[in-house]
Design a protein around this motif. Structure first.
Motif, PDB file in Angstrom:
ATOM      1  N   ILE A  18       0.853  -1.188   0.000  1.00 54.64           N
ATOM      2  CA  ILE A  18       0.000   0.000   0.000  1.00 54.64           C
ATOM      3  C   ILE A  18       0.888   1.237   0.000  1.00 54.64           C
ATOM      4  O   ILE A  18       1.749   1.392   0.869  1.00 54.64           O
ATOM      5  N   ASP A  19       0.670   2.108  -0.960  1.00 53.32           N
ATOM      6  CA  ASP A  19       1.431   3.353  -1.073  1.00 53.32           C
ATOM      7  C   ASP A  19       0.657   4.451  -0.339  1.00 53.32           C
ATOM      8  O   ASP A  19      -0.268   5.057  -0.880  1.00 53.32           O
ATOM      9  N   TRP A  20       1.045   4.707   0.908  1.00 50.10           N
ATOM     10  CA  TRP A  20       0.359   5.706   1.731  1.00 50.10           C
ATOM     11  C   TRP A  20       0.854   7.117   1.451  1.00 50.10           C
ATOM     12  O   TRP A  20       0.292   8.080   1.995  1.00 50.10           O
ATOM     13  N   SER A  21       1.882   7.273   0.617  1.00 50.86           N
ATOM     14  CA  SER A  21       2.474   8.591   0.419  1.00 50.86           C
ATOM     15  C   SER A  21       1.509   9.578  -0.230  1.00 50.86           C
ATOM     16  O   SER A  21       1.634  10.791  -0.036  1.00 50.86           O
ATOM     17  N   MET A  22       0.549   9.079  -1.012  1.00 53.64           N
ATOM     18  CA  MET A  22      -0.428   9.949  -1.646  1.00 53.64           C
ATOM     19  C   MET A  22      -1.757   9.212  -1.720  1.00 53.64           C
ATOM     20  O   MET A  22      -1.838   8.128  -2.300  1.00 53.64           O
ATOM     21  N   VAL A  23      -2.790   9.789  -1.118  1.00 53.41           N
ATOM     22  CA  VAL A  23      -4.142   9.224  -1.145  1.00 53.41           C
ATOM     23  C   VAL A  23      -5.037  10.219  -1.870  1.00 53.41           C
ATOM     24  O   VAL A  23      -5.251  11.332  -1.391  1.00 53.41           O
ATOM     25  N   GLY A  24      -5.525   9.828  -3.037  1.00 49.47           N
ATOM     26  CA  GLY A  24      -6.375  10.711  -3.823  1.00 49.47           C
ATOM     27  C   GLY A  24      -7.848  10.489  -3.534  1.00 49.47           C
ATOM     28  O   GLY A  24      -8.287   9.366  -3.279  1.00 49.47           O
ATOM     29  N   VAL A  25      -8.603  11.579  -3.547  1.00 56.45           N
ATOM     30  CA  VAL A  25     -10.047  11.529  -3.315  1.00 56.45           C
ATOM     31  C   VAL A  25     -10.744  12.135  -4.528  1.00 56.45           C
ATOM     32  O   VAL A  25     -10.369  13.218  -4.988  1.00 56.45           O
ATOM     33  N   GLY A  83      -2.059  -3.616  17.672  1.00 58.97           N
ATOM     34  CA  GLY A  83      -2.083  -2.256  17.153  1.00 58.97           C
ATOM     35  C   GLY A  83      -3.438  -1.896  16.583  1.00 58.97           C
ATOM     36  O   GLY A  83      -4.190  -2.750  16.108  1.00 58.97           O
ATOM     37  N   ARG A  84      -3.742  -0.619  16.645  1.00 60.98           N
ATOM     38  CA  ARG A  84      -5.004  -0.136  16.105  1.00 60.98           C
ATOM     39  C   ARG A  84      -4.963  -0.094  14.585  1.00 60.98           C
ATOM     40  O   ARG A  84      -3.901   0.058  13.991  1.00 60.98           O
ATOM     41  N   PRO A  85      -6.123  -0.194  13.943  1.00 60.15           N
ATOM     42  CA  PRO A  85      -6.157  -0.074  12.484  1.00 60.15           C
ATOM     43  C   PRO A  85      -5.687   1.303  12.031  1.00 60.15           C
ATOM     44  O   PRO A  85      -5.886   2.306  12.743  1.00 60.15           O
ATOM     45  N   ARG A  86      -5.089   1.360  10.880  1.00 57.79           N
ATOM     46  CA  ARG A  86      -4.643   2.640  10.348  1.00 57.79           C
ATOM     47  C   ARG A  86      -5.821   3.351   9.697  1.00 57.79           C
ATOM     48  O   ARG A  86      -6.471   2.812   8.805  1.00 57.79           O
ATOM     49  N   THR A  87      -6.090   4.556  10.159  1.00 62.61           N
ATOM     50  CA  THR A  87      -7.224   5.327   9.659  1.00 62.61           C
ATOM     51  C   THR A  87      -6.809   6.672   9.079  1.00 62.61           C
ATOM     52  O   THR A  87      -7.653   7.356   8.487  1.00 62.61           O
ATOM     53  N   ARG A  88      -5.548   7.054   9.242  1.00 61.47           N
ATOM     54  CA  ARG A  88      -5.115   8.368   8.768  1.00 61.47           C
ATOM     55  C   ARG A  88      -4.319   8.233   7.475  1.00 61.47           C
ATOM     56  O   ARG A  88      -3.285   7.557   7.454  1.00 61.47           O
ATOM     57  N   PRO A  89      -4.776   8.868   6.400  1.00 67.33           N
ATOM     58  CA  PRO A  89      -4.037   8.798   5.137  1.00 67.33           C
ATOM     59  C   PRO A  89      -2.737   9.584   5.222  1.00 67.33           C
ATOM     60  O   PRO A  89      -2.591  10.502   6.033  1.00 67.33           O
ATOM     61  N   GLY A  90      -1.780   9.210   4.364  1.00 62.72           N
ATOM     62  CA  GLY A  90      -0.492   9.881   4.405  1.00 62.72           C
ATOM     63  C   GLY A  90      -0.565  11.317   3.930  1.00 62.72           C
ATOM     64  O   GLY A  90      -0.146  12.246   4.625  1.00 62.72           O
ATOM     65  N   HIS A  91      -1.093  11.530   2.734  1.00 61.75           N
ATOM     66  CA  HIS A  91      -1.141  12.877   2.161  1.00 61.75           C
ATOM     67  C   HIS A  91      -2.306  12.934   1.174  1.00 61.75           C
ATOM     68  O   HIS A  91      -2.144  12.574   0.001  1.00 61.75           O
ATOM     69  N   PRO A  92      -3.492  13.374   1.600  1.00 51.64           N
ATOM     70  CA  PRO A  92      -4.639  13.426   0.680  1.00 51.64           C
ATOM     71  C   PRO A  92      -4.458  14.512  -0.380  1.00 51.64           C
ATOM     72  O   PRO A  92      -3.873  15.567  -0.125  1.00 51.64           O
ATOM     73  N   SER A  93      -4.987  14.239  -1.555  1.00 52.63           N
ATOM     74  CA  SER A  93      -5.024  15.229  -2.620  1.00 52.63           C
ATOM     75  C   SER A  93      -6.401  15.194  -3.256  1.00 52.63           C
ATOM     76  O   SER A  93      -7.034  14.137  -3.352  1.00 52.63           O
ATOM     77  N   ALA A  94      -6.875  16.351  -3.695  1.00 52.78           N
ATOM     78  CA  ALA A  94      -8.190  16.459  -4.327  1.00 52.78           C
ATOM     79  C   ALA A  94      -8.190  17.701  -5.205  1.00 52.78           C
ATOM     80  O   ALA A  94      -7.293  18.541  -5.126  1.00 52.78           O
ATOM     81  N   ASP A  95      -9.214  17.836  -6.038  1.00 52.05           N
ATOM     82  CA  ASP A  95      -9.273  18.972  -6.937  1.00 52.05           C
ATOM     83  C   ASP A  95      -9.968  20.166  -6.269  1.00 52.05           C
ATOM     84  O   ASP A  95     -10.296  20.125  -5.076  1.00 52.05           O
TER      85      ASP A  95
END
Length: 293
Positions: free
Chosen positions: A91-98, A187-199
């Motif tokens: 999983i590439d968490w460095s960029m999460v697009g919405v 450990g808790r589930p990961r819920t925070r994206p690394g770096h969201p991007s959107a238009d």
């Protein structure tokens, strides 16, 4: 194995997360054959009654899909497959697009009864059950909209189905809050994206405040009218929103994820009457994208 069926490698990844057969009082038909039948229908968009005989009775295939869509089984399988991928570092968490996409609803998708779904006592209504059935009327007629967040490897992390006329910006927070990737072991589930991007459609004070409150850096361009209003207010307008042009070039990843999802004809065009069944259809398409790797 027919064209589009699960390969042996994909089946070995999926099988441990499927419900055990025979817990409902009778022997279930083969999970692999039934799931291949569901995928065949999603890929081709044919009516359930026209499924080839090699998948067994069409009613069995349809009921398995409807039941697992209603009780959230497909969502749990998606989370389990994502947890396996995260443990393997895929999983590439460095960029999460919405982003979102509209799906034209077929005429057979309309006409569902406005009746609340049956839910067992002491259990809340699953979120994929919608009283509005996720259908809205816009210029193009009846449409549904899929809002999703995808990781850098062009695979969905979370998704949400709404009526087609709903705006994009109000759904960004609910989509991000659906990201829940379990960790192997403690450990808790990961819920925070690394770096969201959107238009620009997602540029709002509420969204930026929410991301700032969660200490999440983001890349969302500021529309021209918002920049003008901020400058007009002077010091009361606040600081300019940070924006990295190089990172924003990766926004195409979420658009390519949408293209991969809509390669399934039953996703590109909605044929399901019920919102929870269509949600399960999109979720299974997302599961198949994760299994391809």
């Amino acid at each position: 194995m027919g064209r589009g069926d699960l390969t042996n490698e994909q089946w070995h990844r999926l099988e441990p997360h499927l419900p055990l057969a025979g817990l409902r009082g009778g022997r279930w038909a083969s999970h692999r054959k039934v799931i291949n039948g569901i995928l065949f229908r999603e890929r081709t968009g044919i009516p359930w009654r026209d499924l080839p005989r090699r998948f067994g009775k069409w009613k069995t295939v349809y009921e398995r899909h409807r039941r697992w869509s209603a009780d959230g089984t497909w969502e749990r399988i998606l989370q389990a497959v994502q947890a396996d991928a995260d443990a393997e570092g895929r999983i590439d968490w460095s960029m999460v697009g919405v982003d979102s996409t509209s799906c034209r609803a077929h005429q057979h998708a309309a006409g569902a009864r406005r009746k609340a779904p049956r839910v067992p006592k002491k259990r809340s209504t699953p979120r994929q059950h919608r009283p509005d059935e996720g259908l809205g009327r816009s210029r193009g007629g009846l449409t549904s909209k899929i809002h999703l967040a995808s990781e850098g490897g062009r695979k969905p992390l979370a998704l949400l189905v709404t009526p087609g006329q709903w705006g994009d910006a109000p759904q960004l927070i609910p989509v991000l809050e659906r990201i829940r990737v379990a960790r192997q072991g403690e450990g808790r589930p990961r819920t925070r994206p690394g770096h969201p991007s959107a238009d620009k459609a997602y540029s709002s004070r509420r969204i930026r405040s929410y991301l700032r409150r969660r200490h999440i850096k983001h890349t969302i361009p500021e529309p021209k009218d918002q920049r003008t209003n901020r400058r007009r207010r002077g010091s009361r307008g606040g600081r300019p929103a940070g924006f990295d042009k190089e990172l924003y070039k990766r926004r195409n990843e979420v658009e390519r994820t949408i293209n991969r999802l809509k390669a399934f004809r039953a996703v590109a065009t909605r044929y399901d009457k019920r919102a929870y069944v269509f949600h399960g259809t999109v979720t299974l398409a997302a599961i198949h994208l994760w299994l391809r790797t």
